[in-house]
Enzyme design. Structure first.
Site, mmCIF file in Angstrom:
data_model
loop_
_atom_site.group_PDB
_atom_site.id
_atom_site.type_symbol
_atom_site.label_atom_id
_atom_site.label_comp_id
_atom_site.label_asym_id
_atom_site.label_seq_id
_atom_site.Cartn_x
_atom_site.Cartn_y
_atom_site.Cartn_z
ATOM 1 N N SER A 80 0.957 -1.261 -0.090
ATOM 2 C CA SER A 80 0.077 -0.083 -0.126
ATOM 3 C C SER A 80 0.931 1.256 -0.022
ATOM 4 O O SER A 80 2.084 1.156 0.457
ATOM 5 C CB SER A 80 -0.984 -0.051 1.304
ATOM 6 O OG SER A 80 -1.709 1.316 1.441
ATOM 7 N N TYR B 210 -1.966 0.842 10.669
ATOM 8 C CA TYR B 210 -2.006 0.274 9.391
ATOM 9 C C TYR B 210 -0.736 0.576 8.956
ATOM 10 O O TYR B 210 -0.120 -0.479 8.339
ATOM 11 C CB TYR B 210 -3.113 0.873 8.395
ATOM 12 C CG TYR B 210 -3.172 0.241 6.827
ATOM 13 C CD1 TYR B 210 -3.700 -0.814 6.761
ATOM 14 C CD2 TYR B 210 -2.666 1.341 6.025
ATOM 15 C CE1 TYR B 210 -3.687 -1.070 5.478
ATOM 16 C CE2 TYR B 210 -2.821 0.821 4.764
ATOM 17 C CZ TYR B 210 -3.084 -0.259 4.578
ATOM 18 O OH TYR B 210 -3.254 -0.611 3.091
#
Length: 269
Positions: free
Chosen positions: A133, A146
């Site tokens: 990501s 995250y």
């Protein structure tokens, strides 16, 4: 050719499965929910093997590793696609949620790569790809845990890539910007970072195409789209600049979020 895909029941995982199936690959699909795997399998030309596994459970992960080493010594590609992203301030999130991010996004893919490494080394070929990501390059408020998990995965891939290259094994990471999946829908409606919506929202098929590119090329990092990575890598190099520029960036992102919600036809309470 045989590939194993984790998180295969989700939007990106299903798109990767379809792309590999179109190439005529044999597939081993892994997800927590068997029903999701059944739905994906129904759309494939070649019936896949389906394995249920909760990657937040270390016991489940060990059972999966045992099954891979026992039944799939001929595995050509491992795709660590499964992930979790729940927005929120660290002080407001339950510890269980924080732990799940670390287990699913970091520990499980590392464990699976470690499990298949010996057999790929012995054969002198293979590829491992992880869906990372842009959150593994830039960390923002309400995404700290995250990003911590994705930063860790990026760091692991960088070193592991160097180790495995000597054995003819490819190791790559795919770094998508925002992708039109249920995870992004949740963020759009429940306080996720509006910075997701500064750039174009990508499709699962875009990420699947990048994954195939990673398998073929063995390139360490592939960005989806490349243009979105420029800003992320800039702020990754100069993280102290995020706070003063954040208000302006959030205004742009909020406009993009509202346009995305309108285009998807979501209702806002």
């Amino acid at each position: 050719m045989k590939a194993l895909v984790t998180g295969a029941g989700g939007g990106i995982g299903a798109a990767i499965a379809r792309a590999l199936d179109a190439r005529g690959w044999r597939l081993v699909l892994v997800d927590r929910e068997a029903g999701l795997l059944d739905a994906v399998a129904a759309g494939l030309k070649t019936p896949p093997e389906k394995l249920a596994c909760d990657l937040s459970s270390r016991e489940d992960v060990e059972r999966l590793c045992t099954a891979i080493m026992r039944d799939h010594a001929d595995l050509d590609v491992l795709i660590n696609n499964a992930g979790i992203g729940i927005p929120g301030a660290v002080a407001d999130l339950d510890q269980e949620v924080l732990d799940r991010h670390l287990e699913i996004n970091l520990r499980a893919p590392v464990r699976l790569m470690r499990a298949v490494a010996p057999q790929m080394i012995a054969r002198g070929k293979g590829a491992m790809v992880a869906t990372v990501s842009l959150g593994g390059i830039i960390s923002l408020k309400d995404s700290a845990i995250y990003s911590a998990s994705k930063f860790g995965l990026r760091g692991f891939l960088a070193g592991f890539h160097q180790e495995m290259a000597a054995h003819g094994v490819k190791v790559s990471g795919v770094y998508p910007a925002a992708v039109d999946t249920p995870m992004l829908h949740h963020e759009a409606l429940h306080g996720g970072s509006v910075l997701n919506f500064i750039d174009k929202v990508m499709t699962p098929e875009d990420v699947a195409a990048a994954t195939l590119k990673a398998i073929d090329s063995g390139k360490l990092e592939i960005y989806v789209p490349w243009s979105a990575s420029i800003l992320a890598r800039f702020f990754g190099a100069f993280p102290w600049m995020i706070r003063p520029l954040l208000p302006t960036m959030e205004k742009i992102g909020e406009k993009g979020r509202l346009k995305f919600i309108a285009r998807k036809g979501f209702s806002v309470e």
